[in-house]
Design an enzyme around this catalytic site. Structure first.
Site, mmCIF file in Angstrom:
data_model
loop_
_atom_site.group_PDB
_atom_site.id
_atom_site.type_symbol
_atom_site.label_atom_id
_atom_site.label_comp_id
_atom_site.label_asym_id
_atom_site.label_seq_id
_atom_site.Cartn_x
_atom_site.Cartn_y
_atom_site.Cartn_z
ATOM 1 C CE LYS A 190 -5.370 -1.138 2.232
ATOM 2 N NZ LYS A 190 -6.738 -1.696 2.360
ATOM 3 C CB ALA B 5 -11.712 1.384 0.667
ATOM 4 C CG ASP B 6 -8.141 -0.940 5.916
ATOM 5 O OD1 ASP B 6 -7.463 -1.806 5.327
ATOM 6 O OD2 ASP B 6 -8.465 -1.020 7.115
ATOM 7 C CB THR B 7 -13.624 -2.418 6.040
ATOM 8 O OG1 THR B 7 -14.069 -1.778 4.836
ATOM 9 C CG2 THR B 7 -14.821 -2.601 6.968
ATOM 10 N N GLY C 213 -12.822 3.435 5.784
ATOM 11 C CA GLY C 213 -12.178 4.658 5.327
ATOM 12 C C GLY C 213 -11.973 4.553 3.830
#
Length: 192
Positions: free
Chosen positions: A58, A73-75, A110
């Site tokens: 991203k 961010a990514d979850t 992250g």
């Protein structure tokens, strides 16, 4: 607080209302930009590698100028060595919640903080244990809360979290999508 960041135009590259709410809680002035990337990752990544890779993907999709600080961010929900992403439909949401019922899973976020001069990527993991959920409880949640934009088909801050989450080890805010305390510490120590 964080006055050393005043020189930056801070951008949150996320549509998540939960991440926006958590970032507002730090009293940081920021803008929201939607960054559309396909949330795919190379075969062979596992656990924390996946959300870190996606957060960096991203970040790489957004051009930066000298005074921009970008947060992406990514979850993911990690259960028995498998990723539970965002459900595509009602059936998938019910299936995911059924698989989480009565078990412990990991929620891993992250986060990537990027300027033209520097990048810092890190991950935070929280363990969540769900009570055994009935089919009626799962159906009620999916019907009334429509969790299609949430990893693992649930939001810990919603009804399912109230009735289903038995135990949490680690950051609650991480489960919402941004490990705020660790994120704040990274910003506090930011230079460049």
């Amino acid at each position: 607080m964080l006055s050393h960041l005043d020189k930056f135009r801070i951008i949150l590259g996320s549509q998540s209302p939960r991440r926006q709410e958590l970032l507002k809680g730090l009293n940081i002035d920021f803008e929201v930009k939607t960054i559309d990337v396909e949330e795919t990752y190379p075969h062979g990544l596992s656990g924390a590698e996946i959300p870190c890779y996606l957060a960096e993907k991203k970040a790489n999709a957004h051009p930066l100028d000298d005074n921009t600080l970008l947060i992406t961010a990514d979850t993911i929900v990690w259960l028995d060595g498998e990723v539970l992403g965002k459900p595509a439909n009602k059936e998938e949401a019910i299936s995911m919640l059924s698989s989480l019922s009565g078990k412990m899973h990991e929620v891993i976020t992250g986060v990537c903080i990027t300027t033209k001069k520097r990048r810092k990527t890190f991950s935070v993991m929280s363990e969540v244990t769900f009570a055994k959920l009935t089919e009626d409880e799962i159906s009620y949640y999916v019907e009334n809360y429509r969790p299609y934009d949430k990893a693992g088909a649930y939001g810990v801050q919603e009804w399912i979290g109230y009735v289903g989450v038995e135990h949490i080890e680690g950051s609650y805010y991480n489960i919402m999508g941004l490990p705020v305390q660790r994120f704040y510490t990274e910003l506090k120590n930011w230079h460049g």
